[in-house]
Scaffold this active site. Structure first.
Site, PDB file in Angstrom:
ATOM      1  N   SER A 165       0.840  -1.197   0.000  1.00  0.00           N
ATOM      2  CA  SER A 165       0.000   0.000   0.000  1.00  0.00           C
ATOM      3  C   SER A 165       0.873   1.243   0.000  1.00  0.00           C
ATOM      4  O   SER A 165       1.766   1.379   0.849  1.00  0.00           O
ATOM      5  CB  SER A 165      -0.910   0.025   1.234  1.00  0.00           C
ATOM      6  OG  SER A 165      -1.552   1.273   1.326  1.00  0.00           O
ATOM      7  N   SER A 166       0.586   2.156  -0.911  1.00  0.00           N
ATOM      8  CA  SER A 166       1.332   3.427  -0.946  1.00  0.00           C
ATOM      9  C   SER A 166       0.972   4.282   0.264  1.00  0.00           C
ATOM     10  O   SER A 166       1.661   5.243   0.581  1.00  0.00           O
ATOM     11  CB  SER A 166       1.017   4.194  -2.230  1.00  0.00           C
ATOM     12  OG  SER A 166      -0.298   4.713  -2.168  1.00  0.00           O
ATOM     13  N   ASP A 307      -8.290   1.823  -7.522  1.00  0.00           N
ATOM     14  CA  ASP A 307      -9.699   2.096  -7.211  1.00  0.00           C
ATOM     15  C   ASP A 307     -10.589   2.053  -8.449  1.00  0.00           C
ATOM     16  O   ASP A 307     -11.814   2.037  -8.340  1.00  0.00           O
ATOM     17  CB  ASP A 307      -9.846   3.456  -6.510  1.00  0.00           C
ATOM     18  CG  ASP A 307      -9.184   3.450  -5.139  1.00  0.00           C
ATOM     19  OD1 ASP A 307      -8.737   2.371  -4.702  1.00  0.00           O
ATOM     20  OD2 ASP A 307      -9.113   4.520  -4.510  1.00  0.00           O
ATOM     21  N   ARG A 379     -17.205   1.194  -3.534  1.00  0.00           N
ATOM     22  CA  ARG A 379     -16.908   1.175  -4.978  1.00  0.00           C
ATOM     23  C   ARG A 379     -17.679   0.066  -5.700  1.00  0.00           C
ATOM     24  O   ARG A 379     -18.019   0.214  -6.873  1.00  0.00           O
ATOM     25  CB  ARG A 379     -15.400   1.071  -5.220  1.00  0.00           C
ATOM     26  CG  ARG A 379     -14.639   2.192  -4.566  1.00  0.00           C
ATOM     27  CD  ARG A 379     -13.434   2.672  -5.301  1.00  0.00           C
ATOM     28  NE  ARG A 379     -12.811   3.731  -4.529  1.00  0.00           N
ATOM     29  CZ  ARG A 379     -13.150   5.021  -4.587  1.00  0.00           C
ATOM     30  NH1 ARG A 379     -14.077   5.427  -5.420  1.00  0.00           N
ATOM     31  NH2 ARG A 379     -12.555   5.924  -3.824  1.00  0.00           N
TER      32      ARG A 379
HETATM   33  O1  LIG Z   1      -3.518   7.461  -0.378  1.00  0.00           O
HETATM   34  C1  LIG Z   1      -4.673   7.419  -0.823  1.00  0.00           C
HETATM   35  O2  LIG Z   1      -5.455   8.396  -0.752  1.00  0.00           O
HETATM   36  C2  LIG Z   1      -5.139   6.165  -1.454  1.00  0.00           C
HETATM   37  C3  LIG Z   1      -4.235   5.251  -1.938  1.00  0.00           C
HETATM   38  C4  LIG Z   1      -4.628   4.002  -2.642  1.00  0.00           C
HETATM   39  O3  LIG Z   1      -4.357   2.922  -1.777  1.00  0.00           O
HETATM   40  P1  LIG Z   1      -3.065   1.932  -1.934  1.00  0.00           P
HETATM   41  O4  LIG Z   1      -1.876   2.769  -1.901  1.00  0.00           O
HETATM   42  O5  LIG Z   1      -3.209   1.064  -0.724  1.00  0.00           O
HETATM   43  O6  LIG Z   1      -3.238   1.186  -3.223  1.00  0.00           O
HETATM   44  C5  LIG Z   1      -6.113   4.004  -2.983  1.00  0.00           C
HETATM   45  O7  LIG Z   1      -6.517   2.695  -3.287  1.00  0.00           O
HETATM   46  C6  LIG Z   1      -6.958   4.542  -1.852  1.00  0.00           C
HETATM   47  O8  LIG Z   1      -8.309   4.545  -2.174  1.00  0.00           O
HETATM   48  C7  LIG Z   1      -6.595   5.962  -1.544  1.00  0.00           C
HETATM   49  C1  LIG Z   2      -9.451   1.839  -0.826  1.00  0.00           C
HETATM   50  C2  LIG Z   2     -10.105   2.972  -0.654  1.00  0.00           C
HETATM   51  O1  LIG Z   2      -9.943   3.850   0.379  1.00  0.00           O
HETATM   52  P1  LIG Z   2      -9.202   3.611   1.774  1.00  0.00           P
HETATM   53  O2  LIG Z   2      -7.932   2.883   1.515  1.00  0.00           O
HETATM   54  O3  LIG Z   2      -8.999   4.979   2.326  1.00  0.00           O
HETATM   55  O4  LIG Z   2     -10.153   2.812   2.638  1.00  0.00           O
HETATM   56  C3  LIG Z   2     -11.078   3.435  -1.671  1.00  0.00           C
HETATM   57  O5  LIG Z   2     -11.558   4.582  -1.548  1.00  0.00           O
HETATM   58  O6  LIG Z   2     -11.395   2.694  -2.599  1.00  0.00           O
END
Ligand SMILES: O=C(O)C1=C[C@@H](OP(=O)(O)O)[C@@H](O)[C@H](O)C1
Ligand SMILES: C=C(OP(=O)(O)O)C(=O)O
Length: 423
Positions: A165-166, A307, A379
């Protein structure tokens, strides 16, 4: 609540994309750490971003919620230990970033959330926080929330895998300005969802942080944040459902508040949809989508835009031919295992879907109506709604859309989509 979606042919209108969830989280958290009063214009008011607001208040920030603006008085890096457990609800972004913020408090913080949150990976973030002087562990020793943190963040060197996860990286960068030493953060292996880290860096810079990147290493100077005025742009992830609905039902829709030069990962929806056969006009702050409802399948790597998986999966289901989505193993660690849940729910509608370790192969074109379940994933609710426009479906556990796009049903109805909410 259930959503009943009826076959709809031809939608049209002019709408405004809701404010960006990711930018709202970053802006309110960084403003809460900053030295003085920040003005955040057009924040997203939704369940996930309210989780961040509540957490920021628990750590000592004062937030005045006005119409279309939040006035945030920051703690100038002096985070207080919360009086109570931090409950982030369903918001992974809040959990990850606030776990790092808890590293700035003096005593113990406990962070938890709903059942889905308690299944999301946390261990790499906890390991890195420990390298940087924080005591951080999972209460059940399973690398998941509940998380217990005792502050003591100093800064220094740590490394973290980039493929889970970023948000771990964003979380560590965000507290970087408040160490006693600079932060040096090295990403090991492939970095997924990189545009989200770019968005973090962008907001940090706006609040005057000194942050640099050299190859796979980020450097943050311990100079704090300066409060400022910050305006939140529209959300491409939420807009993907409006774009997708137009693509599937056919028609012409204009979406304002979306910027051509945005750093958002999910801007990719525009390339995807044009490759599938939809006409897209991109203006400076407006997108115009024009579709005859005929789509064809494509191959797409969603490594940086996880997403979009549910949206692209339903577009693939509605399209003629094969759609292959790959590069998104990390979509298994979201609100649900989105690869498995998309496969499961699309199969219920007669679509042939093959689950890959890192994606899906969908043979689209032949949908039957039916009953599907969102598994409480916002989603999935919004994406499945788009398929209903083609054949008519019922979506169970549909209230989850309020997590990120509370006006979703209202906006879809304004465009002419036939949707009924059944309590
Ligand atoms: O930093 C953010 O705002 C997000 C990073 C993403 O997650 P990952 O980095 O876990 O893929 C994304 O899927 C999430 O909805 C929002
Ligand atoms: C993964 C999501 O958000 P979060 O990681 O903040 O729960 C999302 O919005 O699809």
């Amino acid at each position: 609540m259930d959503l009943i979606v009826k076959k709809t042919e031809g939608i049209e209108g002019n709408v405004k994309a809701p404010p960006s969830k990711s930018y709202t989280h970053r802006a309110v958290i960084i403003a809460s750490l900053a030295d003085n009063i920040s003005h955040l214009k057009n924040p997203l008011v939704a369940k996930d971003t309210c989780s961040s607001v509540e957490a920021c208040e628990a750590f000592g920030a004062k937030i005045d919620i006005k119409r279309n603006a939040w006035i945030v008085k920051g703690v100038n890096g002096k985070v207080i230990t919360p009086e109570n457990v931090i409950d982030v609800g369903n918001s992974g972004t809040t959990l990850r970033i606030m776990t790092a913020v808890a590293g700035l408090a003096k005593y113990y913080t406990i962070l938890t959330g709903d059942k889905s949150i308690r299944s999301r990976p946390m261990q790499p973030l906890l390991n890195s926080l420990r390298d940087l002087g924080v005591v951080a562990f999972s209460s059940r020793n399973n690398g998941r929330a509940p998380i217990i943190v005792k502050g003591g963040y100093e800064g220094g060197y740590t490394e973290i895998p980039g493929n889970i996860s970023s948000q771990f990286i964003s979380a560590l960068l965000i507290i970087g300005p408040y160490g006693s030493k600079p932060l040096k953060l090295k990403i090991i292996g492939e970095l997924i969802s990189k545009p989200y880290v770019d968005m973090t860096v962008e907001v940090m810079k706006k609040f005057d942080a000194k942050i640099e990147r050299e190859k796979n290493t980020y450097y943050v100077e311990p100079n704090g944040y300066k409060s400022c005025k910050y305006s939140i742009e529209g959300d491409f992830s939420s807009a993907s459902y409006i774009v997708g609905a137009t693509a599937i039902a056919g028609g012409k829709v204009s979406i304002k508040n979306l910027f051509k030069d945005s750093k958002q990962a999910d801007k990719l929806i525009l390339d995807i949809i044009s490759e599938m056969g939809v006409d897209i006009k991109i203006k400076k702050n407006e997108i115009i989508v024009c579709s005859d409802g005929e789509l064809h399948g494509i191959d797409v790597n969603l490594k940086n835009s996880p997403d979009l998986l549910p949206t692209v999966a339903v577009l693939g289901a509605a399209a003629k031919g094969r759609t292959k989505i790959y590069g998104i193993r990390h979509a298994r660690f979201k609100e649900t295992d989105r690869i498995a849940m998309c496969a499961k729910e699309l199969s219920k509608l007669g679509i042939k879907v093959k689950e890959l370790d890192d994606g899906l192969i969908i043979n689209g074109g032949n949908i039957k109506g039916g009953i599907v379940d969102s598994h409480n994933d916002h989603r999935l609710v919004m994406a499945l709604t788009l398929l209903g426009l083609k054949k008519g479906i019922k979506i169970k556990n549909a209230e989850a859309y309020k997590i990120s796009f509370p006006d979703f049903v209202k906006v879809m109805k304004e465009l002419g989509c036939k949707i009924v909410e059944k309590p």
